[in-house]
Design an enzyme around this catalytic site. Structure first.
Site, PDB file in Angstrom:
ATOM      1  CG  ASP A 130      14.701  13.432  64.133  1.00 34.81           C
ATOM      2  OD1 ASP A 130      13.659  13.426  64.821  1.00 34.81           O
ATOM      3  OD2 ASP A 130      15.835  13.612  64.620  1.00 34.81           O
ATOM      4  CG  MET A 153      18.414  10.205  55.030  1.00 34.23           C
ATOM      5  SD  MET A 153      17.983  10.097  53.286  1.00 34.23           S
ATOM      6  CE  MET A 153      17.557   8.357  53.181  1.00 34.23           C
ATOM      7  CB  SER A 187      20.481  14.817  59.702  1.00 37.19           C
ATOM      8  OG  SER A 187      21.028  13.510  59.739  1.00 37.19           O
ATOM      9  CB  THR A 188      22.975  14.005  55.660  1.00 42.45           C
ATOM     10  OG1 THR A 188      22.523  12.805  56.264  1.00 42.45           O
ATOM     11  CG2 THR A 188      24.096  13.702  54.687  1.00 42.45           C
ATOM     12  CG  HIS A 233      20.554  13.228  63.243  1.00 44.93           C
ATOM     13  ND1 HIS A 233      19.719  13.107  62.153  1.00 44.93           N
ATOM     14  CD2 HIS A 233      19.744  13.456  64.312  1.00 44.93           C
ATOM     15  CE1 HIS A 233      18.459  13.252  62.547  1.00 44.93           C
ATOM     16  NE2 HIS A 233      18.451  13.478  63.846  1.00 44.93           N
TER      17      HIS A 233
END
Length: 360
Positions: free
Chosen positions: A302, A299, A180-181, A206
């Site tokens: 997930d 972050m 993600s991030t 993401h």
């Protein structure tokens, strides 16, 4: 200091500034300290107060967002989340923004659609919270929790848990990756380190729809492996990487002696679509010990439950370490859930994949 994440919004649209302000202010951990219609107005505001996070439009009068981002990151690094309309033409520009130091991409919320605003609002707030914890030049202290008033669905909303009993090592290894991030640049570094004959790989990053195609195209131009945005029914082949399309879940399925992906709609899982938990659970169900799980910077949590399911099904699982993560959220949660076999730095992940392939 109030302890809230202070956000500056930069966008030339008054309605977007107003909507973003409302969406972000709905979270008690976030405070919008100002809004600017162009980078020059933003520069004046930055002389008065330094925010924790900036949301930045791409196309603006006087100076475009990419130019402003590069100037900002070279002079005073601040976590920046790029905010863009849903366009394929603009996605290449956003890839430049990620290279220039932006930590995430969000879509401008559509005004007037309550369901869309609810989903996009959660995504925007999550992106801002992730950015507040991102390493940009120096480590920023964490001051807030990750709580949310929105109900968080698990992978049960898309597919049932794996059946008891792990599948034996009978076919090619499939590498399943979640990020993600900070993941866009981390994935680039990982894939650039892999040779052309690497095990087949499926990735959930993401990212909004439309932008995953440009992301895959960019990676394909840089790497020896073949990279593409996944389509329903695509086979998972050695030397090929499939990236889940934005706003769709991707599942790994077995078809006889080979694996392929299924692309599906569905609810947000762990507040994301695509969801790492969905991919990892499908790998536990369909591949068992033939799979390897990798969870990278990001972050939230997930992928933590799904990785534990992969681990219990016999898969080898690896998490990126804190020192090399932009945000040590997803790997930390996966470790806490007990599903991680080994924690390694970003530069070691490619070696772990190749070593696991050789051990088969």
């Amino acid at each position: 200091m109030s302890g809230k994440i202070r956000v500056l919004i930069i966008d030339d649209s008054a309605s977007v500034r107003q909507t973003l302000t409302a969406v972000l202010s709905a979270d008690p951990d976030i405070e919008v300290i100002g809004a600017a219609s162009d980078p020059f107005m933003a520069a004046r505001k930055l002389r008065e107060e330094i925010p924790d996070v900036i949301t930045l439009d791409v196309e603006m009068p006087q100076m475009d967002g990419i130019t402003f981002l590069r100037k900002l990151m070279s002079q005073h690094p601040i976590p920046v989340v790029m905010c863009s309309s849903l366009t394929e033409s603009g996605s290449e520009t956003l890839m430049q923004a990620l290279e220039a130091g932006a930590v995430d991409i969000i879509l401008k919320p559509k005004i007037g659609a309550a369901d869309h605003l609810a989903e996009s609002g959660e995504r925007i707030r999550t992106a801002v919270k992730g950015a507040a914890r991102a390493r940009v030049g120096r480590l920023r202290p964490s001051r807030i929790g990750e709580g949310s008033t929105t109900a968080k669905l698990t992978a049960d909303a898309v597919l049932p848990p794996p059946k008891a009993g792990a599948m034996a090592k009978t076919t090619e290894m499939v590498v399943c990756v979640g990020a993600s991030t900070g993941g866009t640049e981390a994935l680039r570094e990982l894939l650039e380190a892999l040779p052309a004959n690497s095990p087949g790989m499926v990735i959930v990053q993401h990212m909004p729809e439309k932008f995953t195609a440009a992301f895959a195209k960019r990676l394909n131009s840089l790497c020896e492996v073949e990279v593409k945005e996944a389509a329903d029914g695509d086979p998972v082949l050695r030397g090929h990487v499939l990236i889940a399309p934005g706003d769709k879940h991707m599942l790994l399925e077995r078809r006889g002696a080979r694996y392929e992906v299924s692309i599906r709609s569905g609810p947000l899982v762990s507040r994301h679509r695509p969801s790492v938990d969905v991919l990892f659970r499908s790998a536990a169900r369909s591949a068992g010990a033939n799979a390897m799980g990798v969870i990278m910077t990001g972050m939230g949590d997930d992928g933590a439950r799904g990785m534990n399911e992969m681990h219990q099904a016999g898969a080898y699982t690896v998490a990126q370490d804190e020192a090399s993560s932009v945000v040590f959220g997803m790997p930390k949660e996966a470790i806490a859930h007990g599903g991680v076999d080994k924690v390694v730095s970003l530069e070691q992940i490619a070696r772990e994949i190749l070593a696991a392939d050789r051990r088969r």
